[in-house]
Scaffold this motif. Structure first.
Motif, PDB file in Angstrom:
ATOM      1  N   ALA A  77       7.810  32.090  19.478  1.00 12.63           N
ATOM      2  CA  ALA A  77       7.835  30.703  19.926  1.00 12.63           C
ATOM      3  C   ALA A  77       8.573  29.898  18.869  1.00 12.63           C
ATOM      4  O   ALA A  77       8.634  30.298  17.704  1.00 12.63           O
ATOM      5  N   PHE A  78       9.162  28.800  19.301  1.00 12.41           N
ATOM      6  CA  PHE A  78       9.839  27.881  18.385  1.00 12.41           C
ATOM      7  C   PHE A  78       9.245  26.497  18.586  1.00 12.41           C
ATOM      8  O   PHE A  78       8.901  26.118  19.708  1.00 12.41           O
ATOM      9  N   GLN A  79       9.145  25.746  17.487  1.00 15.97           N
ATOM     10  CA  GLN A  79       8.636  24.372  17.587  1.00 15.97           C
ATOM     11  C   GLN A  79       9.241  23.550  16.454  1.00 15.97           C
ATOM     12  O   GLN A  79       9.710  24.101  15.454  1.00 15.97           O
ATOM     13  N   ILE A  80       9.232  22.236  16.645  1.00 23.31           N
ATOM     14  CA  ILE A  80       9.583  21.373  15.520  1.00 23.31           C
ATOM     15  C   ILE A  80       8.493  21.575  14.480  1.00 23.31           C
ATOM     16  O   ILE A  80       7.305  21.489  14.797  1.00 23.31           O
ATOM     17  N   THR A  81       8.888  21.883  13.262  1.00 24.38           N
ATOM     18  CA  THR A  81       7.904  22.374  12.289  1.00 24.38           C
ATOM     19  C   THR A  81       6.749  21.399  12.083  1.00 24.38           C
ATOM     20  O   THR A  81       6.938  20.179  12.126  1.00 24.38           O
ATOM     21  N   ILE A  82       5.559  21.985  11.858  1.00 22.95           N
ATOM     22  CA  ILE A  82       4.373  21.175  11.578  1.00 22.95           C
ATOM     23  C   ILE A  82       4.129  21.076  10.062  1.00 22.95           C
ATOM     24  O   ILE A  82       3.111  20.521   9.637  1.00 22.95           O
ATOM     25  N   MET A 105      21.951  27.292  13.005  1.00 24.53           N
ATOM     26  CA  MET A 105      20.599  27.113  13.550  1.00 24.53           C
ATOM     27  C   MET A 105      19.654  26.667  12.444  1.00 24.53           C
ATOM     28  O   MET A 105      19.453  27.391  11.477  1.00 24.53           O
ATOM     29  N   ASN A 106      19.057  25.503  12.604  1.00 23.32           N
ATOM     30  CA  ASN A 106      18.205  24.968  11.549  1.00 23.32           C
ATOM     31  C   ASN A 106      16.752  25.410  11.702  1.00 23.32           C
ATOM     32  O   ASN A 106      15.852  24.612  11.944  1.00 23.32           O
ATOM     33  N   ILE A 107      16.575  26.723  11.530  1.00 25.40           N
ATOM     34  CA  ILE A 107      15.220  27.303  11.527  1.00 25.40           C
ATOM     35  C   ILE A 107      14.710  27.300  10.089  1.00 25.40           C
ATOM     36  O   ILE A 107      15.466  27.581   9.151  1.00 25.40           O
ATOM     37  N   ILE A 108      13.434  26.963   9.904  1.00 21.78           N
ATOM     38  CA  ILE A 108      12.852  26.894   8.557  1.00 21.78           C
ATOM     39  C   ILE A 108      12.094  28.173   8.216  1.00 21.78           C
ATOM     40  O   ILE A 108      12.217  28.709   7.117  1.00 21.78           O
ATOM     41  N   GLY A 109      11.303  28.682   9.177  1.00 28.64           N
ATOM     42  CA  GLY A 109      10.517  29.887   8.908  1.00 28.64           C
ATOM     43  C   GLY A 109       9.239  29.857   9.700  1.00 28.64           C
ATOM     44  O   GLY A 109       9.023  28.970  10.534  1.00 28.64           O
ATOM     45  N   PRO A 110       8.341  30.815   9.436  1.00 24.54           N
ATOM     46  CA  PRO A 110       7.127  30.917  10.241  1.00 24.54           C
ATOM     47  C   PRO A 110       6.189  29.732  10.001  1.00 24.54           C
ATOM     48  O   PRO A 110       5.853  29.425   8.864  1.00 24.54           O
ATOM     49  N   LEU A 120       1.931  36.774  18.402  1.00 17.65           N
ATOM     50  CA  LEU A 120       2.933  35.720  18.557  1.00 17.65           C
ATOM     51  C   LEU A 120       3.338  35.216  17.177  1.00 17.65           C
ATOM     52  O   LEU A 120       2.496  35.020  16.311  1.00 17.65           O
ATOM     53  N   THR A 121       4.655  35.037  16.998  1.00 19.23           N
ATOM     54  CA  THR A 121       5.187  34.425  15.781  1.00 19.23           C
ATOM     55  C   THR A 121       5.801  33.096  16.164  1.00 19.23           C
ATOM     56  O   THR A 121       6.718  33.060  16.997  1.00 19.23           O
ATOM     57  N   VAL A 122       5.288  32.007  15.589  1.00 19.60           N
ATOM     58  CA  VAL A 122       5.819  30.676  15.880  1.00 19.60           C
ATOM     59  C   VAL A 122       6.717  30.260  14.722  1.00 19.60           C
ATOM     60  O   VAL A 122       6.252  30.155  13.577  1.00 19.60           O
ATOM     61  N   LEU A 123       8.001  30.065  15.015  1.00 15.51           N
ATOM     62  CA  LEU A 123       8.954  29.661  13.982  1.00 15.51           C
ATOM     63  C   LEU A 123       9.178  28.160  14.052  1.00 15.51           C
ATOM     64  O   LEU A 123       9.377  27.605  15.146  1.00 15.51           O
ATOM     65  N   GLY A 124       9.165  27.520  12.902  1.00 14.96           N
ATOM     66  CA  GLY A 124       9.395  26.078  12.829  1.00 14.96           C
ATOM     67  C   GLY A 124      10.877  25.789  12.634  1.00 14.96           C
ATOM     68  O   GLY A 124      11.560  26.481  11.877  1.00 14.96           O
TER      69      GLY A 124
END
Lengths: 311, 115
Positions: free
Chosen positions: A114-119, A1-6, A71-75
Motif C-alpha cells: 500500500a502507498f500513502q502520504i507519509t504519517i 518517485m518521491n517514496i520515503i520508506g516503510p 502488508l507493507t505500507v510505504l509512505g
C-alpha cells in the motif's frame, strides 16, 4: 518517485498476546490493543507495526509459505507523489484507491503493498552526541549515559525480504518505483533506498527458494549506539533471545542487534546508518561473515573485577 | 537431571543448559511422551538457538516447535521441519532416560563440545 520508506508493516499472527509482550518490551508503544484482535505498535515518529490475528478478514491474503507479513505500507512525500506511483503501477496491474486514502496493489512477487502520504512526524529530540578529543559534541556537564535513559525505537528503518527472484524484485523497485541501488552482497542481493530517503537502505533482498518467501527481518532506528546497547541489554535481562549482535554492519555502517520474535522473523535495533545521494557508486562484496560486519560482540550479564583471588 | 516429568505440562517445552554444550536441550512433552532436541535450528550451518524468549519454543498455535528467527516449524515427535526456512531438514534428537522417580536425564553423558 518521491517514496520515503516503510510507514507500517501489518502482520497476521497466531499468538497476539505474545507479539504484544515482545513489541512493548522492544520499546514500541501499543495503541488500540486487545488480546482478541491485536493493535498498533508505534515508534516515536508514528511509523510502526500492526498486529492482527492470522484469520482476520480485514487482512489481504497470506503468502503460502507461512510468513506472517501481510502488508507493507510505504509512505510518500505528498499527493503528487502518490498520484505518480498510481499512474506508473496502473499500467500493468490493479490499483485500488481505498477510503482511508491509501492505494493498494501487489508487487511482482505477490507481496501486498500500500502507498500513502507519509504519517511520519519529524522528531525534535536530538541524536547521540560523542565527545572526541578536541571535538566535544556534548555540552559540558551533559552525561553520555544513564541507566534509565530512554532508548525507544524512533522510526521504522528497513525490511529485508526472502524472495525467489532478485531480478524481478530489483526491476520492480528500481525501474518502476525509482529506488536507488546502494550496495550488493553477492550471493544474497542488493540494498535499495527510495529517492526521497537518504538512508543506505530501506529494502534488502535475499535470494531463497520459493518455499521461504517472506520477511527475514525488520528494523527500527534508535538514536545512537548507546541507545542500541541499552535497548538490547534490557531485552537480554528480561530473557528475550538475541539472534545476532550487537555489532556494526559494513554496508550501511549501521550498528545492529537482532532478536528472534513471535512474528516469525527477526526484529532488529539499528543505529547510525550511512546516508547517500545519487553520486554514490554501489559497492559489491561476497555475502559472508567478513562482509557482514566490521565487528561482532556477544552480550553477557553485568560483571566487575573485584573480590580478590578465590580462597 | 534436567527436570522432572511432573514439571512439564502436556504440550509444553522447556530449554535446559548442559555443562560443556554450546546450545541448550529442548525437552517437550506431547501425548505423555517426553522428547529431547538440540536447541539448534538447521537453517544455517552449525545451527542457531530457536526460542524468542526463555523457554518460548512453540509456535503460536502450540502445534509445533518453531525457530523464531524466521518461523520454521518442526514436528514435535520427529523433529522434521514441515514449514519454512529448513523444509525437509530435521532437529538433532537428544536421547532421554526417565528414572523411576520421574527424573528426566540425558541417556548418555554429554561429550564436551567446542564453542
Amino acid at each position: 518517485m518521491n517514496i520515503i520508506g516503510p510507514d507500517l508493516l501489518v502482520f497476521g499472527v497466531d499468538d497476539v498476546p505474545a507479539c504484544h509482550e515482545f513489541l512493548t518490551a522492544y520499546g514500541l508503544t501499543a495503541r488500540e490493543y486487545s488480546p482478541e484482535t491485536g493493535g498498533f505498535y508505534d515508534s516515536l515518529d508514528g511509523t510502526g507495526l500492526a498486529i492482527r490475528r492470522r484469520n482476520d478478514p480485514s487482512l489481504p491474503p497470506a503468502l503460502k509459505t507461512g510468513s506472517m507479513l501481510r502488508l507493507t505500507v510505504l509512505g510518500v512525500t505528498d499527493q503528487a507523489a502518490l498520484d505518480a506511483v498510481a499512474a506508473e503501477l496502473r499500467k500493468d496491474r490493479q490499483v485500488l484507491h481505498l477510503a482511508d486514502g491509501t492505494m493498494r496493489c501487489q508487487d511482482d512477487q505477490g507481496f501486498e503493498l500500500a502507498f500513502q502520504i507519509t504519517i511520519r512526524k519529524p522528531l525534535t529530540i536530538e541524536g547521540e552526541k560523542v565527545n572526541a578529543p578536541y571535538h566535544p559534541a556534548r555540552p559540558v556537564n551533559a552525561l553520555g549515559v544513564t541507566q534509565d535513559m530512554p532508548a525507544a525505537p524512533r522510526t521504522l528503518s528497513h525490511l529485508v525480504l526472502f524472495v525467489p527472484d532478485i531480478e524481478t524484485a530489483v526491476n520492480f523497485y528500481c525501474n518502476r518505483l525509482g529506488f536507488r541501488h546502494t550496495d550488493t552482497l553477492g550471493g544474497a542481493g542488493p540494498f535499495l533506498r527510495p529517492q526521497a530517503n537518504p538512508d543506505h537502505h530501506t529494502h534488502f533482498f535475499i535470494r531463497t527458494p520459493p518455499y521461504m518467501q517472506g520477511i527475514e527481518h525488520l528494523a527500527f532506528h534508535l538514536g545512537g549506539p548507546t541507545e542500541l546497547m541499552l535497548a538490547g541489554s534490557r531485552m537480554m535481562e528480561q530473557g528475550y533471545e538475541s539472534f545476532w549482535g550487537p555489532g556494526r554492519h559494513k554496508f550501511g555502517s549501521n550498528w545492529f542487534w537482532y532478536f528472534k520474535s513471535p512474528l516469525a522473523c527477526n526484529v532488529e535495533f539499528d543505529a547510525d546508518m550511512d546516508t547517500h545521494d545519487d553520486s554514490w557508486a554501489p559497492r559489491e562484496a561476497p555475502m559472508g561473515p567478513e562482509a557482514s560486519q566490521a565487528f561482532l560482540m556477544q552480550w553477557r550479564a553485568k560483571w566487575a573485577p573485584g573480590g580478590g583471588p578465590k580462597g | 537431571m534436567l527436570c522432572r516429568v511432573e514439571d512439564l505440562d502436556e504440550g509444553a517445552a522447556r530449554g535446559f543448559e548442559v555443562p560443556g554444550w554450546r546450545a541448550k536441550v529442548i525437552v517437550v512433552r506431547k501425548e505423555g511422551v517426553v522428547h529431547g532436541w538440540r536447541d539448534l535450528c538447521p537453517h544455517y550451518a552449525g545451527g542457531t538457538p530457536m526460542a524468542w524468549k526463555r523457554d518460548a519454543y512453540l509456535n503460536g498455535g502450540r502445534t509445533h516447535l518453531a525457530c523464531h528467527a524466521h518461523g520454521a516449524w518442526f514436528d514435535i515427535e520427529t523433529g522434521v521441519c514441515v514449514q519454512g526456512a529448513c523444509l525437509g531438514k530435521r532437529l538433532t534428537r537428544v536421547p532421554l532416560r526417565i528414572d523411576e522417580a520421574g527424573g528426566v536425564h540425558l541417556d548418555r553423558p554429554p561429550r564436551e563440545e567446542r564453542p
